[in-house]
Each structure stands twice: as C-alpha cells, then as structure tokens.
Design an enzyme around this catalytic site. Structure first.
Site, PDB file in Angstrom:
ATOM      1  N   TRP A   1     -65.928 -63.241  67.654  1.00 33.07           N
ATOM      2  CA  TRP A   1     -65.209 -64.668  68.363  1.00 33.07           C
ATOM      3  C   TRP A   1     -65.891 -65.220  69.047  1.00 33.07           C
ATOM      4  O   TRP A   1     -67.243 -64.781  70.213  1.00 33.07           O
ATOM      5  CB  TRP A   1     -63.542 -64.777  69.407  1.00 33.07           C
ATOM      6  CG  TRP A   1     -62.748 -63.601  68.472  1.00 33.07           C
ATOM      7  CD1 TRP A   1     -62.120 -63.517  67.183  1.00 33.07           C
ATOM      8  CD2 TRP A   1     -61.711 -63.891  69.263  1.00 33.07           C
ATOM      9  NE1 TRP A   1     -61.227 -63.703  67.206  1.00 33.07           N
ATOM     10  CE2 TRP A   1     -59.781 -63.243  68.230  1.00 33.07           C
ATOM     11  CE3 TRP A   1     -60.935 -63.472  70.221  1.00 33.07           C
ATOM     12  CZ2 TRP A   1     -58.937 -62.657  68.523  1.00 33.07           C
ATOM     13  CZ3 TRP A   1     -59.373 -63.118  70.726  1.00 33.07           C
ATOM     14  CH2 TRP A   1     -58.540 -63.149  69.163  1.00 33.07           C
TER      15      TRP A   1
ATOM     16  N   THR B   1     -43.008 -81.712  75.146  1.00 32.61           N
ATOM     17  CA  THR B   1     -44.724 -81.667  74.579  1.00 32.61           C
ATOM     18  C   THR B   1     -45.124 -82.229  73.318  1.00 32.61           C
ATOM     19  O   THR B   1     -44.734 -83.281  73.468  1.00 32.61           O
ATOM     20  CB  THR B   1     -44.520 -80.389  73.823  1.00 32.61           C
ATOM     21  OG1 THR B   1     -43.713 -80.199  72.906  1.00 32.61           O
ATOM     22  CG2 THR B   1     -43.834 -79.207  74.495  1.00 32.61           C
TER      23      THR B   1
ATOM     24  N   GLU C   1     -44.179 -76.424  79.932  1.00 34.62           N
ATOM     25  CA  GLU C   1     -43.548 -75.254  79.942  1.00 34.62           C
ATOM     26  C   GLU C   1     -43.525 -74.401  80.550  1.00 34.62           C
ATOM     27  O   GLU C   1     -42.996 -73.995  81.548  1.00 34.62           O
ATOM     28  CB  GLU C   1     -43.881 -74.478  78.215  1.00 34.62           C
ATOM     29  CG  GLU C   1     -43.425 -74.684  77.091  1.00 34.62           C
ATOM     30  CD  GLU C   1     -44.989 -75.307  76.341  1.00 34.62           C
ATOM     31  OE1 GLU C   1     -44.709 -75.739  75.280  1.00 34.62           O
ATOM     32  OE2 GLU C   1     -45.901 -75.600  77.133  1.00 34.62           O
TER      33      GLU C   1
END
Length: 540
Positions: free
Chosen positions: A440, A185, A330
């Site tokens: 949010w 990563t 991934e």
C-alpha cells in the site's frame, strides 16, 4: 435504582435563550462590500423569534423542513437557531452541488421553504421548477432581486416577512432526540445521503467544541467561521459560539484571500476554521501582501489532511498555530483534535500535531482489517476506521445503506492507525489507497511530502494502472507562478522523504487541482481526466 437528577431536555431553544440573554453583548459580524455589519446576540434572539412567527405564518408546522441556500451571515445564524427551536428541521443546502444533486436533496428532504441570499438566486432559480415540495422562497434583505418563481410558489423578502412580527416566541419543549437539522454528504460517489442531527447530539457536540482538549472555543474568542454553514453545520461553530458567548465573524461570499485578509485586519479574530485550501491561498497572498494576522491564536483545519509544510509556515511566518482535526458530515463533524499530550515538546510534539488527533471520551474508535477483525491500537497496525458515539449517525435518512455500518459502528472509509494513547493517523481513504505490487502507498503521505517543496502550491496523488505493479502513483501538481522547477527535480526532492519503491514516476502539471463542493481535492474528477486523456503526463 434510578438517579435523583432532573430530566431536562437538551435543545437548541435552550442554547438560543442562553446565548441571547447571558451573552447578549456578544455579536455576529457579517462582512459586506462596504465593511462589517454587526448584530448583537440579544438582537439575534429577537430576530429569531420574529423569524419563527413568520415561518408559522407560512404554515410551517411540526417537523417540516426549512432549507437554507446561503453564505455564512447573520441571517443564516438566525435560521440555524430559530428553525430547530420552533420544532421544525433546518436543512442546509450545499450551494456547490451539481444542479441534479441539489434537486435530489431538496426533493428527498421534502423542503417546504427555502431561504436564499440574493447573490445565490442565479444558482437556485433554474432549479425551482423541479423542486416538488417547495411552497415559499424567502430572499434575505429587502428585495426579491427579480426572482420569478414557478406557479404555486410564493416569494417573500426576509426583512419584509419578519418586520411586524413579535420579538418573543413561546419556544416549544421538544424531544431532545427529535430532528433539529439535516445535512447531505457531498456526493462524490452516488447521490448525496442525508444525515439528521438531533437536539441532543448538537448540544453535546457544542460542549465538545468548547472543551480544552477540543477546539477550545471560549467566551472571549472572536471566531472567524470560514467553513461554510452548509458544510457539516460549519463544524458546530455557530451553536458552540452561542453556548459559550464567543462572537462570530461571518465572511458571507468574500472567501478569497484578499477579503479574508481584510476581515482579519478589521475584526481581529482569535480563532478561525476552514479547509486547507483556504489557508494555503491566504498564505500565498500574505507572502506578496504582508500583514499581521497573529490575533488568531489558532486556526482549526479539517476536511482533508493538512500538509506539515503549511503548519510550519503559519507558525514561523505568522505566529499562528494550526490545529489539525478529523471528522465527517456523519460525525457532526468533530471526531478527533490534534492537541499533543501535556509536557510533550520538540519533534515528538510535532508528530502528534501532524496526526488527525486524539478521540474525546464521547467518540469510540476501532480499526478493522480486511478479514473483519479488530486490530490493535499500537500506532503501527492499519485498518479501516469505525466510530460510534452520541453525535455520530447510526443511519442515513430515507435510504438503505447497511454497507456503511457494522453492528452499530459507522464505517468511515478512512484507513489508518491509532496509538495506545488514542491518536489517529490516517494514511488514506480506502478508495484512494494505491495498491502497488502487493504493498500500500498512501496518497496523503505523498501529497504532504510534495507540498513541502517551496515551488508547489497544490499536489494531489491518484493511482493509475501499471502493467507490472497493478497501480503506480501519479502526482498532479500546481506550481507557484514563475516557477521553473521540473518534475525530475520534484522526484529528486522526494528521494529522501519516502521509500524508493514509493517514488512516483508519473507527473502532471495542472492549473488547479479539481475540488469537491466542500473544497477537498476531487480525485474522482482527476481520475476521469487521466482516463480521458485530459492530463499531460510526464513519465520519469
């Protein structure tokens, strides 16, 4: 009761044999300073055999790791195919990692051999004394370009190494679940973590790249692979191309807008793949240097959210369709692709295309709320995305990362919603969501809205501390050259595009938004710049 079907392993060697024989007339084109360099798939197959013999001669046995430190080119394709096919493990080193991260991943993977392009020697050479397991450096081409290696490390030229080797190799039959390749990563938080792909996972993923509800790579395509081969296996394009017979166009180190435009003019790709910043740069270049790029029926964009304005610009100005996709290192990386349902047109069609796309049958997805409960796929309910499937990692190599997995599901760190018909819409990374007054705010939505302004070339949004609301958004913008647009005008531009309470009052003009090693906006660096006083913030 068992089936009567044969148990034939799915392997990279099978892809290699098939592509080199059945699709031997297809080609890989590498761009150079003097123009294109061409190699047929039939000759790629022969050179793969020579490379495998050469690596055996260097002592590579079993599942030892052979690393690449390379641009996208034909030699890198040969490494992609030969190394796993001989039973070893390909490790694509990210050329844009910080030196300490590069050292970490090479040592952690225990790389034995590194194949490097001459232009990248200045990046690799200073780190060689710290690489504890490397015994051989192979420099592509016919010269070692003055590379001096530490004691105990031998240096070879690629062409010299393979020159006298046989053009056939007895590829071993490997367990399809064994390691074929590995990629780390990008390490935006902590050390990069290794993901190991199996022969089976790569084979199945390659099939999905060729599916009509996926990228739909076809035998007649000429695929421009701008996405680096060191980034999530170039999104699976090299293996899928060899499987289906599509020709590959490799830009090597020529990734700037002008040479990319020249490559498109010369080679007429029908399909291309890269992160949004590549296409934003090309679009701006073409505004000043008009050119027909409509040979490309589609460009696949992933890595980060695509601004809707960019999608419309490519369609209106260049007659090129933008295909939005989502994935991660991934997930090999194909997770979802935004092809609208059949028959959908108009605004409804664009809504589907703006999304991150629909999951294929092989990728299961669910959303988990803050209480750990699965939320409905109703297009409204929001949670953290978790996925599982045959090309999705179930662990990281050699490290304990239980917090990244949940009962067999990969926790992606992405937050969003899923519709009843399986389309994903991401609102943010969990670490990037802005929590303001108990509500949010999606940094991605704000970025897309700001980048819709004709004078904005880049925009990145982060949350900054606020005494009253805990956090408020700060917008870092890059303005088009010569623009006199003010921050007040940009805020006014957003007034009918986002809710009033989401309107940013913090703005900063920057020369460039910092990028990660794979071309994504680096919000970690942007936050650090803010906290260290490196941003000149205008508060409205």
């Amino acid at each position: 009761m068992l089936s009567t079907m044969q148990d034939a392993p799915l392997s990279i060697a099978q892809l290699l044999r098939h592509g080199a024989s059945v699709h031997g007339a297809s080609e890989v084109v590498t761009w150079t300073e003097s123009g294109p360099r061409r190699v047929s798939y039939a000759d790629v197959g022969k050179r793969c055999a020579q490379l495998a013999h050469a690596l055996r001669g260097l002592g590579v046995e079993g599942d030892e790791r052979v690393a690449t430190f390379m641009w996208n080119n034909s030699e890198h394709l040969e490494a992609y195919l030969a190394i796993p096919s001989m039973g070893a493990v390909l490790h694509t080193l990210n050329i844009r990692l910080f030196p300490e991260q590069l050292i970490h991943v090479a040592n952690h993977a225990e790389d034995r051999v590194i194949i490097v392009d001459p232009s990248l020697i200045p990046l690799l050479s200073p780190q060689l004394p710290s690489l504890t397991t490397v015994k051989h450096i192979v420099v592509t081409g016919s010269s070692t370009a003055g590379l001096e290696a530490p004691e105990g490390v031998q240096v070879h030229t690629y062409e010299g190494l393979i020159a006298d080797q046989p053009t056939e190799f007895d590829w071993p039959e490997v367990d399809e679940l064994s390691a074929a390749a590995m990629c780390y990563t990008s390490g935006t938080t902590g050390d990069p973590k290794g993901v190991v792909y199996s022969h089976r996972s790569i084979y199945l993923h390659s099939m999905q790249v060729c599916m009509s509800d996926g990228p739909n790579l076809a035998q007649g395509d000429r695929a421009l692979a701008v996405v680096p081969q060191f980034h999530a296996m170039s999104w699976g394009l090299p293996y899928a191309a060899f499987m289906i017979g599509a020709s590959l166009i490799m830009p090597d180190r020529f990734l700037q807008p002008a040479p990319l435009a020249a490559i498109i003019a010369s080679e007429k790709p029908t399909f291309a793949a890269a992160v949004p910043t590549i296409w934003q740069g090309l679009h701006l270049y073409l505004e000043q240097n008009p050119q027909d790029i409509s040979s490309m029926r589609e460009v696949l964009i992933g890595g980060s959210a695509v601004p809707p304005a960019l999608m419309h610009a490519f369609e209106a100005d260049h007659n090129v369709s933008v295909l939005h996709a989502w994935g991660m290192t991934e997930t090999s990386p194909l997770g979802s692709v935004a092809r609208p349902p059949a028959g959908v047109t108009g605004d409804a069609m664009w809504k589907y295309r703006y999304s991150q796309g629909r999951f294929p049958a092989s990728v299961e997805a669910r959303l988990i709320d803050d209480d750990g409960k699965v939320v409905a796929h109703d297009g409204v309910s929001v949670g953290e995305l978790e996925v599982r499937g045959p090309w999705i990692t179930g662990s990281y190599y050699g490290v304990d990362a239980e917090d990244k997995f949940n009962d067999g599901w990969l926790k992606t760190g992405d937050v969003g919603s899923i519709t009843a018909d399986g389309f994903l819409s991401l609102s943010d990374r969990s670490k990037d969501i802005i929590k303001s007054g108990g509500e949010w705010i999606s940094s991605v939505d704000l970025e897309n809205a700001v980048m819709g302004h004709p004078d904005v070339t880049e925009a990145a949004v982060i949350g900054v501390p606020d005494e009253k609301w805990d956090e408020r958004p700060l917008v870092a913008v890059v303005l088009r050259a010569g623009s006199e647009t003010t921050m007040s005008e940009l805020q006014q531009y957003l007034s009918d595009k986002v809710a009033k309470w989401q309107l940013p009052e913090n703005w900063a003009v920057v020369q460039e938004v910092p990028k990660t090693s794979v071309g994504k906006f680096d919000k970690k660096r942007l936050r650090a710049d803010y906290h260290e006083g490196g941003l000149e913030v205008t508060r409205l």
